[in-house]
Design an enzyme around this catalytic site. Structure first.
Site, PDB file in Angstrom:
ATOM      1  N   GLU A 125       0.779  -1.264   0.067  1.00 63.25           N
ATOM      2  CA  GLU A 125      -0.074   0.534   0.285  1.00 63.25           C
ATOM      3  C   GLU A 125       0.778   1.152  -0.001  1.00 63.25           C
ATOM      4  O   GLU A 125       0.399   2.281   0.675  1.00 63.25           O
ATOM      5  CB  GLU A 125      -1.332  -0.164   1.146  1.00 63.25           C
ATOM      6  CG  GLU A 125      -2.175  -1.252   1.220  1.00 63.25           C
ATOM      7  CD  GLU A 125      -2.466  -1.102   2.296  1.00 63.25           C
ATOM      8  OE1 GLU A 125      -2.919  -0.076   3.282  1.00 63.25           O
ATOM      9  OE2 GLU A 125      -3.643  -2.144   2.293  1.00 63.25           O
ATOM     10  N   ASP A 201     -14.048   1.991   0.390  1.00 57.21           N
ATOM     11  CA  ASP A 201     -13.434   0.815  -0.393  1.00 57.21           C
ATOM     12  C   ASP A 201     -14.260   0.270  -1.096  1.00 57.21           C
ATOM     13  O   ASP A 201     -14.636   0.406  -2.544  1.00 57.21           O
ATOM     14  CB  ASP A 201     -13.557  -0.318   0.904  1.00 57.21           C
ATOM     15  CG  ASP A 201     -12.895  -1.211   1.210  1.00 57.21           C
ATOM     16  OD1 ASP A 201     -12.137  -2.281   0.258  1.00 57.21           O
ATOM     17  OD2 ASP A 201     -11.846  -1.156   2.101  1.00 57.21           O
TER      18      ASP A 201
END
Length: 294
Positions: A125, A201
């Protein structure tokens, strides 16, 4: 109803799994399928009987969708694979990002033509190595979407007119026109969020083209009308809500996965249901799920 017509509700606990990173819920037939990406688990839960089956994947697994062949297509870290629930076997369809060993597949959607749009991301990430691909009749090609660190969604309008692309860390969602061959047009801004709302998300579209979004770190899932107006907000007793699926006998039961990932010991003690699956009713039914054409 809540303020100015906004529907407010609380999610109910459904299933204890304690997923590290629960994701990819989808209603197929009479069952809810979902994954735990980081623990390499693939689940099938039948609410009517209360039974749950689990398979172990050979790699991190981001999503599962039905195929017209009667088996499943799943997004393993290295690329899409066929999955046979009866035998638990996985067969590779394509290798993605072979030059980026830290990348993995993250989220996906099948459109009304049976094409699968799926995203990749840097598992750490940190690097903008995530792209969106199209799997159509067994062939994979990269779309023109800009590289991002964490791709989410994509969600596809029920009439295949638009794709909604979630850039989780930028907290933005763009809308892209879809041509007849699956080519994506430039992105138009659709939604942008503040830090107070958490990170957008997983995303899906319902039968009216509304967009349901799970909010990681936001304690909620929210629905937005096609014009971007928020119509529904569902609060959760856990912070990390990852994605919503619509299903049940009439398509009006929502199921949401959640995650324990990123929670410290104090947060996990306070959020004893983190990583479990939750449910709530919805007014607008699911869009029909078309088996993948691959």
């Amino acid at each position: 109803m809540g303020r100015r017509g906004l529907a407010l509700m609380e999610a109910s606990h459904l299933l204890s799994v304690g997923a590290e990173l629960g994701e990819g819920p989808v209603w197929i037939g009479d069952a809810l399928w979902f994954v735990d990406i980081k623990r390499l688990h693939l689940y099938r839960h039948r609410p009517e009987s209360g039974t749950t089956d689990r398979w172990d994947a050979p790699e991190m697994v981001g999503w599962v969708l039905p195929s017209h062949r009667g088996d499943m297509i799943v997004g393993l870290q290295s690329g899409p694979h066929r999955f046979a629930p009866d035998t638990g076997s996985f067969t590779r369809i394509a290798t993605i990002d072979a030059d980026l060993p830290d990348n993995r597949l993250n989220d996906a959607a099948v459109d009304a033509r049976g094409s699968i749009f799926f995203g990749t991301m840097d598992n750490e990430e940190t690097r903008p190595n995530g792209c969106v691909y199209l799997l159509d009749h067994g062939a994979v090609r990269k779309t023109v979407l800009d590289a991002t660190i964490i791709t989410n969604g994509p969600a596809v309008a029920p009439d295949c007119s638009h794709l909604f692309h979630v850039d989780t860390l930028a907290r933005t969602i763009t809308r892209h026109a879809i041509a007849g061959d699956g080519t994506l047009g430039p992105g138009d801004p659709f939604l942008a969020f503040s830090g107070d709302e958490g990170h957008p998300d997983g995303a899906i579209c319902d039968s009216e083209g509304g967009v349901w979004i799970g909010f990681y770190g936001g304690w909620a899932a929210r629905r937005y009308a096609p014009d971007g107006t928020m119509t529904d907000e569902v609060r959760f007793p856990v912070a990390n809500v990852t994605k919503v699926a619509l299903g049940g006998p009439d398509g009006r039961t929502a199921y949401a996965t959640t995650a324990r990932q990123g929670l410290d010991a104090a947060a996990l003690e306070a959020q004893s249901l983190a990583g479990d699956v939750f449910t709530f009713p919805v007014a607008v039914a699911a869009a029909p799920l078309v088996p993948a054409n691959s």
